[in-house]
Write a protein that holds these residues in place. Structure first.
Motif, mmCIF file in Angstrom:
data_model
loop_
_atom_site.group_PDB
_atom_site.id
_atom_site.type_symbol
_atom_site.label_atom_id
_atom_site.label_comp_id
_atom_site.label_asym_id
_atom_site.label_seq_id
_atom_site.Cartn_x
_atom_site.Cartn_y
_atom_site.Cartn_z
ATOM 1 N N PHE A 199 9.072 -9.412 6.983
ATOM 2 C CA PHE A 199 9.151 -8.708 5.702
ATOM 3 C C PHE A 199 8.056 -7.645 5.562
ATOM 4 N N VAL A 200 6.887 -7.904 6.136
ATOM 5 C CA VAL A 200 5.824 -6.886 6.110
ATOM 6 C C VAL A 200 6.243 -5.663 6.921
ATOM 7 N N ALA A 201 6.889 -5.894 8.066
ATOM 8 C CA ALA A 201 7.363 -4.776 8.904
ATOM 9 C C ALA A 201 8.414 -3.950 8.157
ATOM 10 N N ILE A 202 9.343 -4.634 7.468
ATOM 11 C CA ILE A 202 10.356 -3.924 6.676
ATOM 12 C C ILE A 202 9.678 -3.114 5.573
ATOM 13 N N MET A 203 8.694 -3.728 4.912
ATOM 14 C CA MET A 203 7.998 -3.065 3.805
ATOM 15 C C MET A 203 7.325 -1.773 4.248
ATOM 16 N N ILE A 204 6.532 -1.820 5.307
ATOM 17 C CA ILE A 204 5.770 -0.636 5.707
ATOM 18 C C ILE A 204 6.694 0.458 6.255
ATOM 19 N N CYS A 205 7.762 0.072 6.940
ATOM 20 C CA CYS A 205 8.726 1.068 7.443
ATOM 21 C C CYS A 205 9.414 1.790 6.285
ATOM 22 N N MET A 206 9.852 1.041 5.285
ATOM 23 C CA MET A 206 10.569 1.616 4.152
ATOM 24 C C MET A 206 9.665 2.457 3.245
ATOM 25 N N THR A 207 8.436 1.994 3.001
ATOM 26 C CA THR A 207 7.538 2.771 2.140
ATOM 27 C C THR A 207 7.095 4.053 2.829
ATOM 28 N N GLU A 208 6.818 3.983 4.121
ATOM 29 C CA GLU A 208 6.444 5.190 4.863
ATOM 30 C C GLU A 208 7.602 6.186 4.881
ATOM 31 N N LEU A 209 8.811 5.677 5.040
ATOM 32 C CA LEU A 209 9.996 6.538 5.018
ATOM 33 C C LEU A 209 10.135 7.202 3.652
ATOM 34 N N THR A 210 9.831 6.468 2.596
ATOM 35 C CA THR A 210 9.882 7.017 1.237
ATOM 36 C C THR A 210 8.881 8.156 1.069
ATOM 37 N N PHE A 211 7.655 7.930 1.503
ATOM 38 C CA PHE A 211 6.618 8.967 1.387
ATOM 39 C C PHE A 211 6.993 10.222 2.174
ATOM 40 N N ARG A 212 7.578 10.049 3.350
ATOM 41 C CA ARG A 212 7.959 11.217 4.171
ATOM 42 C C ARG A 212 9.124 11.986 3.538
ATOM 43 N N ILE A 213 10.090 11.260 3.007
ATOM 44 C CA ILE A 213 11.231 11.919 2.356
ATOM 45 C C ILE A 213 10.784 12.713 1.142
ATOM 46 N N LYS B 77 -10.210 7.794 -4.158
ATOM 47 C CA LYS B 77 -10.678 8.630 -3.044
ATOM 48 C C LYS B 77 -9.691 8.634 -1.887
ATOM 49 N N LEU B 78 -9.091 7.505 -1.621
ATOM 50 C CA LEU B 78 -8.209 7.392 -0.460
ATOM 51 C C LEU B 78 -6.758 7.743 -0.776
ATOM 52 N N GLY B 79 -6.313 7.482 -1.998
ATOM 53 C CA GLY B 79 -4.928 7.758 -2.376
ATOM 54 C C GLY B 79 -4.030 6.552 -2.142
ATOM 55 N N ASP B 80 -2.899 6.551 -2.804
ATOM 56 C CA ASP B 80 -1.989 5.406 -2.764
ATOM 57 C C ASP B 80 -1.452 5.122 -1.366
ATOM 58 N N ARG B 81 -1.087 6.164 -0.638
ATOM 59 C CA ARG B 81 -0.472 5.959 0.676
ATOM 60 C C ARG B 81 -1.445 5.308 1.650
ATOM 61 N N LYS B 82 -2.677 5.771 1.681
ATOM 62 C CA LYS B 82 -3.675 5.186 2.584
ATOM 63 C C LYS B 82 -4.018 3.762 2.184
ATOM 64 N N MET B 83 -4.043 3.501 0.873
ATOM 65 C CA MET B 83 -4.337 2.143 0.414
ATOM 66 C C MET B 83 -3.240 1.170 0.855
ATOM 67 N N LEU C 209 -1.394 1.522 3.578
ATOM 68 C CA LEU C 209 -1.566 1.351 5.020
ATOM 69 C C LEU C 209 -2.731 0.415 5.334
ATOM 70 N N ILE C 210 -3.852 0.597 4.637
ATOM 71 C CA ILE C 210 -5.023 -0.270 4.855
ATOM 72 C C ILE C 210 -4.685 -1.707 4.486
ATOM 73 N N GLY C 211 -4.043 -1.878 3.323
ATOM 74 C CA GLY C 211 -3.657 -3.216 2.898
ATOM 75 C C GLY C 211 -2.727 -3.888 3.898
ATOM 76 N N THR C 212 -1.789 -3.116 4.448
ATOM 77 C CA THR C 212 -0.845 -3.664 5.430
ATOM 78 C C THR C 212 -1.563 -4.113 6.697
ATOM 79 N N CYS C 213 -2.550 -3.323 7.141
ATOM 80 C CA CYS C 213 -3.319 -3.694 8.341
ATOM 81 C C CYS C 213 -4.086 -4.998 8.118
ATOM 82 N N ILE C 214 -4.744 -5.121 6.949
ATOM 83 C CA ILE C 214 -5.496 -6.338 6.629
ATOM 84 C C ILE C 214 -4.545 -7.526 6.499
ATOM 85 N N LEU C 215 -3.443 -7.310 5.805
ATOM 86 C CA LEU C 215 -2.436 -8.351 5.613
ATOM 87 C C LEU C 215 -1.907 -8.851 6.953
#
Length: 392
Positions: free
Chosen positions: A366-380, A263-269, A271-277
């Motif tokens: 490392f979490v900050a690097i992860m979310i920045c790089m994955t978000e950049l991937t999704f946008r590209i 229902k939420l999709g991979d990208r939102k999951m 982001l949610i996981g990163t917030c909880i983490l």
């Protein structure tokens, strides 16, 4: 047939998780009997990781030549041979020898099954797939504990080896079941290799992000017990029990995540996981001596980690095309193993020099690097699709 195949894939992923927590569980006794320093576990782990990195990089070529089902069966039997080899080892060099097939089998099956599920099944199945990996990692310490209590560490490996062998025989006997997705697999995937994969726009950012996530996850897994002992001052026995809750958190999180990820999709999951983490990591910064806050923090960290790995993998065919996913996921697995191999030992060195209180800051980097790089991937990849749509 479709459901039966999915069940077989889940069982195969249990077989991937089974060996992963055996070495750490048995090593306090193993190193004494083998008469080697406790630090030598790192040598065995490095050899295993080297095998997984190598087989991950070549998994795409193997899968295209032999097919996912054959690669899966061969890999399970290869790890079974390695486990039996460990069970008969009475010299340290024997562990090193059998660590090679141990790693080669794990890397091939990991990349092949991740790609297969990403191509043919929904996101919830990817989440549950990695949940079953967690089941394997939870079962093994109990098996080793039983063996150490009633016999020797060798029997712990032997018992898991028999389980692995039974899974291999089951997969071999059910090879025809894999034909259920034969029509869906007609599209031929490209043979890209490492250089070809890196030339695709966005892949390099994805690899950095995946590396950073796996680095953070592995550091939390491997050093949780030491954190509880050195920072919170609790006994090693209690620390080991507390640290195991991280595995439970990540396994339960992936089971629950399977019900909502479609229902939420991979990208939102992600982001949610990163917030909880992040919330879990920040809780470790609370200046209290009580171990309860840290205990809850590690459970939350595990729960937050749960959706990130499977969601990144499942999004790969959609982001880069099904024809490229086999090669890219193989390289992703290699980047994951690089992160899990080298970053946790680096934390150990820093912990000895500065103090293990730096763990939350280390993880946050490392979490900050992860979310920045994955978000950049999704946008590209999103922009690429929009440009392609405009041209059509």
């Amino acid at each position: 047939m479709y459901t039966l195949l999915l069940a077989l894939i889940y069982i195969a992923f249990i077989s991937l998780g089974l060996p992963d927590s055996l070495l750490g569980s048995g090593w306090p006794v193993m190193h004494e009997e083998l008469n080697v320093p406790v630090s030598f576990m790192g040598i065995v782990s490095m050899v295993i990781s080297g095998g997984t990195i190598l087989s991950s990089l070549f998994s795409d070529q193997l899968t295209r030549k032999l097919g996912t089902r054959v690669v899966t069966v061969i890999s399970v039997f290869l790890t079974a041979v390695a486990l039996f080899g460990f069970s008969f080892s009475n010299r340290f060099w024997m562990l090193i020898v059998f660590a090679v097939p141990y790693g080669l089998g794990a890397g091939a099956i990991d990349a092949a099954l991740n790609n297969y599920v990403a191509l043919h099944y929904k996101s919830r199945h990817m989440s549950w797939l990695h949940c079953f990996w967690g089941v394997g990692t939870i079962v093994s310490p109990f098996v080793m504990g039983y063996a150490l209590t009633n016999s020797t560490w060798n029997n712990g490996y032997r018992i898991v080896g028999y389980i692995q062998l039974a899974i291999g025989v089951l997969l071999l006997a059910t090879l025809p079941v894999w034909k259920v997705n034969k029509k869906a697999a007609v599209q031929e995937q490209k043979s890209l290799g490492l250089i070809g994969a890196l030339k695709i726009k966005g892949v390099s950012f994805l690899l950095i992000g995946f590396f950073a996530y796996c680095a953070a996850e592995a550091t939390a897994m491997q050093w949780a017990s030491t954190y509880f002992v050195e920072v919170k001052g609790i006994s090693p026995e209690r620390a080991a029990t507390f640290a195991s809750l991280f595995y439970i958190g990540i396994t339960v999180g992936r089971f629950i995540g399977g019900f909502i990820t479609d229902k939420l999709g991979d990208r939102k999951m992600i982001l949610i996981g990163t917030c909880i983490l992040t919330c879990g990591i920040v809780s470790l910064l609370i200046p209290v001596q009580s171990s309860i806050v840290a205990l809850v923090g590690f459970v939350v960290i595990g729960f937050g980690c749960a959706p990130i790995y499977p969601s990144i993998i499942h999004s790969t065919p959609k982001n880069f095309g099904a024809e490229n996913s086999g090669a890219i996921i193989g390289v992703q697995m290699a980047s994951a193993y690089v992160g899990t191999t080298f970053i946790p030992p680096l934390f150990g060195l820093l912990g000895n020099l500065i103090g293990f209180t730096i763990m939350p800051v280390y993880l946050l980097v490392f979490v900050a690097i992860m979310i920045c790089m994955t978000e950049l991937t999704f946008r590209i990849t999103k922009n690429k699709k929009e440009i392609a749509g405009d041209k059509q």
